[in-house]
Design an enzyme around this catalytic site. Structure first.
Site, PDB file in Angstrom:
ATOM      1  N   SER A  70       0.825  -1.211   0.000  1.00 48.64           N
ATOM      2  CA  SER A  70       0.000   0.000   0.000  1.00 48.64           C
ATOM      3  C   SER A  70       0.857   1.257   0.000  1.00 48.64           C
ATOM      4  O   SER A  70       1.994   1.263   0.474  1.00 48.64           O
ATOM      5  CB  SER A  70      -0.908   0.018   1.233  1.00 48.64           C
ATOM      6  OG  SER A  70      -1.760  -1.091   1.261  1.00 48.64           O
TER       7      SER A  70
HETATM    8  N1  SAH Z   1      -1.529  -4.503   4.062  1.00 42.43           N
HETATM    9  C1  SAH Z   1      -0.840  -4.805   2.834  1.00 42.43           C
HETATM   10  C2  SAH Z   1      -1.703  -4.492   1.614  1.00 42.43           C
HETATM   11  C3  SAH Z   1      -1.612  -5.574   0.580  1.00 42.43           C
HETATM   12  S1  SAH Z   1      -2.765  -5.557  -0.731  1.00 42.43           S
HETATM   13  C4  SAH Z   1       0.505  -4.104   2.775  1.00 42.43           C
HETATM   14  O1  SAH Z   1       0.822  -3.297   3.647  1.00 42.43           O
HETATM   15  O2  SAH Z   1       1.276  -4.393   1.882  1.00 42.43           O
HETATM   16  C5  SAH Z   1      -4.165  -6.422  -0.036  1.00 42.43           C
HETATM   17  C6  SAH Z   1      -3.978  -7.868   0.363  1.00 42.43           C
HETATM   18  O3  SAH Z   1      -5.245  -8.388   0.745  1.00 42.43           O
HETATM   19  C7  SAH Z   1      -3.469  -8.800  -0.742  1.00 42.43           C
HETATM   20  O4  SAH Z   1      -2.319  -9.456  -0.313  1.00 42.43           O
HETATM   21  C8  SAH Z   1      -4.619  -9.796  -0.945  1.00 42.43           C
HETATM   22  O5  SAH Z   1      -4.194 -11.103  -1.290  1.00 42.43           O
HETATM   23  C9  SAH Z   1      -5.297  -9.757   0.414  1.00 42.43           C
HETATM   24  N2  SAH Z   1      -6.685 -10.222   0.449  1.00 42.43           N
HETATM   25  C10 SAH Z   1      -7.667 -10.032  -0.471  1.00 42.43           C
HETATM   26  N3  SAH Z   1      -8.813 -10.629  -0.076  1.00 42.43           N
HETATM   27  C11 SAH Z   1      -8.547 -11.214   1.148  1.00 42.43           C
HETATM   28  C12 SAH Z   1      -9.322 -11.998   2.057  1.00 42.43           C
HETATM   29  N4  SAH Z   1     -10.596 -12.336   1.826  1.00 42.43           N
HETATM   30  N5  SAH Z   1      -8.712 -12.419   3.199  1.00 42.43           N
HETATM   31  C13 SAH Z   1      -7.412 -12.116   3.467  1.00 42.43           C
HETATM   32  N6  SAH Z   1      -6.635 -11.392   2.622  1.00 42.43           N
HETATM   33  C14 SAH Z   1      -7.193 -10.935   1.479  1.00 42.43           C
END
Ligand code: SAH
Length: 223
Positions: A70
């Site tokens: 992010s």
């Molecule tokens: N907090 C992260 C953001 C990553 S992007 C950071 O700081 O880098 C969002 C993430 O949410 C992705 O890795 C994706 O695989 C995950 N995601 C999407 N749907 C999800 C679900 N139902 N349960 C858990 N993770 C999920």
């Protein structure tokens, strides 16, 4: 795997982090604890060494498995909305790179974080920095389910774009708790801050538009 190699955090990186913190201040982030946490976490460790400079620009970046780390502003904004208190028990949905997780962990809380993609979950397990944070508990699972056996949580943060407010997560939020969740279609979501009062009544505030990768149902086993 690049992640498991030792990496350096020198004066140049620290200088770039100070500049990043100034950018976040200029964009309106006011919570000093959040800014100090951003200043402590070596974001360049989360990216390939070829992208050291870019890691301190205020933008999202592609990581493994088609996902993104992010944008620092978004991390700071969501964290600020959570109004973190020391010793809070926090649930994060979407571990991804674990950057947001480390920023939260710097605030003296216990973090439970769920990732639905096996490849990403395993990747973060190889990451040396994560071992610095015994207060991060990682889970491979579907965030729509939350973690009923560890509930209730003081705070819940969702870091992927949810099609709706996941009802099970709302149940797992403590009275007096706060949930921060981007809700909307793929490509554009509204950031919601949801507050549950002492008797369980819920209020919603809209906090602006953001863009996240979608929150998807179920787990993805691909290694
Ligand atoms: N907090 C992260 C953001 C990553 S992007 C950071 O700081 O880098 C969002 C993430 O949410 C992705 O890795 C994706 O695989 C995950 N995601 C999407 N749907 C999800 C679900 N139902 N349960 C858990 N993770 C999920």
């Amino acid at each position: 795997m690049l992640h498991s190699l030792p990496r350096e955090d020198n004066y140049m990186h620290k200088g770039m982090r100070k500049q990043l913190v100034q950018i976040l201040r200029d964009k309106g982030i006011k919570d000093e604890n959040v800014l100090a946490a951003i200043e402590r976490v070596p974001r360049h460790f989360f990216l390939d060494p070829a992208f050291e400079r870019q890691s301190y620009e205020d933008r999202a970046f592609p990581i493994t498995a088609g996902q993104t780390i992010s944008q620092p502003y978004t991390v700071a904004f969501q964290t600020q909305l959570l109004d973190i208190k020391k010793f809070d028990k926090v649930l994060e949905i979407g571990t991804g790179s674990a950057y947001q997780a480390c920023v939260l962990a710097e605030l003296g809380i216990t973090l439970y974080t769920i990732e639905r993609q096996r490849a990403l979950y395993d990747h973060v397990g190889q990451f040396m920095l994560i071992k610095k944070y015994p207060n991060i508990k990682r889970f491979y699972g579907d965030g729509f389910e939350g973690l009923p056996s560890f509930a209730p949580f003081d705070k819940i943060i969702i870091t992927c774009g949810a099609p709706f407010v996941p009802p099970k997560l709302l149940t797992q939020l403590k009275p007096g708790g706060i949930m921060v969740v981007p809700v909307g279609d793929e490509g554009k979501q509204k950031m919601l801050r949801i507050t549950k009062d002492k008797v369980g009544n819920v209020t919603e505030e809209e906090m602006g538009n953001f863009m996240f990768v979608p929150m998807l149902q179920g787990k993805n086993h691909t290694k």
